[in-house]
Design a protein around this motif. Structure first.
Motif: not given
Ligand SMILES: *Cc1c(COP(=O)(O)O)cnc(C)c1O
Length: 376
Positions: A84-86, A127-129, A188-191
């Protein structure tokens, strides 16, 4: 028998001692020594212009959406087969996600369907890999250039996968990584947001620091810091960065281990593919071992196999409910063309357990259970 989880968060090396060190240094909020070490690691190891650690990939996507300077009603092209975040990151800016179908082989956005989805309102391609397998970035970048669009790579699953000698996340204008506990390298959480076009670097720092020019202030570039733009709090705490840095130190080992698990699954399940029971994914030596999945013949078989494995303490998972058919997807987005591949493949895909501490016995048990489901 001991259950086999789908995922298991792990510690590989100095995670706890680096957290203790961060505490001893007396700097727990964001952008201390460990956050900076992580940023440098990404810039050097992945080869991006600038890396900024965030508290999630979701946050990195939101920053990218702000940097794209979207106006309400602008359109963004992305696959429906994603997390969903995409889409949410762009919907939060008032933009409309335009969903296009995926390729049946990689489950990535079908690059041949992107151009027909472009309208005068299109601003970006996302694009989502999927599973760490690269989208056709050369073609996507050429389309973006021709139509003057920005490209945001959702590389949440793709850290340390390569495409034509480049690290995924470093090819588009922006790349977004995730260190959620279900990904390869975790905190844990991170990006992280990778910024591959220097025009966006300064504004990215401001957006990440609540819309202030605090980063410039700390570098001595301005003599006081103040509110200069929109923004939010997108930085991770030093505790999280210290944990992450300990994993980055061992990143190559983690990737190698995951790849070896994928290779073991592929070897053991090949006869079931030959017998026509399933399709297995194809990964090359450039991919990061993020995921191993089966494509079964139908939703009914998948449902039955999940029940069969769960009864033996084995926990596979499926995903995603395609975004175009989800309530918020219908409300905020629209589709372009048919979603045949997305609809049928998402019903048939099953992800197998895959985690750093998985051993040969665990893999053998999962495979034996799948074999017995089909053979008896
Ligand atoms: C896991 C994931 C996200 C979100 O990542 P978070 O770090 O949990 O916010 C977004 N897009 C894809 C394709 C994911 O697999």
């Amino acid at each position: 028998m001991k259950p086999i989880p789908f995922n298991k968060p792990f510690i590989i090396g100095r995670e706890l001692s680096l957290i203790a060190d961060a505490v001893a240094q007396g700097h727990l909020s964001g952008d201390g020594a460990y956050t900076k070490k992580c940023n440098r690691w990404f810039e050097q190891k992945l080869g991006c212009g600038k890396a900024l650690l965030t508290h999630s990939c979701t946050a990195a996507l939101e920053m990218a959406a702000i940097l794209c300077d979207l106006q309400p009603g602008d359109e963004v092209i992305l696959p429906s087969y994603t997390f969903v975040s995409t889409a949410n990151a762009f919907v939060l800016r008032g933009a409309v996600p335009v969903f296009v179908d995926i390729r049946p082989d990689t489950l990535n956005i079908d690059e041949n369907l992107i151009e027909v989805a472009i309208t005068p309102k299109t601003r970006a391609i996302v694009p989502v890999h999927y599973a760490g397998v690269p989208c056709e970035m050369e073609r996507i970048m050429a389309i973006a250039k021709k139509h003057d669009l920005l490209v945001v790579e959702d590389a949440a699953q793709a850290m340390l996968s390569n495409y034509n000698g480049k690290s995924l996340g470093t090819i588009g204008h922006f790349g977004c990584l995730s260190f959620h506990e279900t990904k390869n390298i975790i905190s844990g959480e991170g990006g992280a947001l990778l910024i591959n076009d220097a025009r966006f670097e300064e504004r990215a720092e401001i957006i990440r620091e609540k819309g202030t020019n605090r980063s410039q202030f700390f570098r001595g570039a301005v003599d006081k810091y103040t509110w200069v733009d929109i923004g939010s709090s997108y930085l991770p705490s030093e505790l999280v960065s210290a944990f992450l840095y300990a994993q980055l130190e061992r990143a190559d080992e983690i990737i190698a281990k995951r790849r070896s698990i994928c290779t073991a699954y592929a070897a053991r399940l090949a006869p079931l593919q030959q017998a026509g029971h399933m399709r297995l994914p194809e990964f090359d030596e450039d991919s990061n071992g993020h995921m191993y999945y089966l494509l079964l013949d139908s939703l009914d078989i998948r449902t039955a196999l999940i029940a069969y494995l769960k009864a033996q303490g084995i926990n596979p998972v499926f995903h995603y409910v395609p975004l175009h058919s989800a309530p918020a997807g219908m409300k905020y987005g629209r589709v372009c063309g048919t979603m045949i591949q997305t609809d049928t493949l998402s019903e048939r895909l099953l992800r197998l357990p895959l985690y750093y501490e998985m051993n040969q016995d665990d893999i053998a048990r999962v495979c034996a259970a799948i074999e017995s489901f089909f053979v008896h």
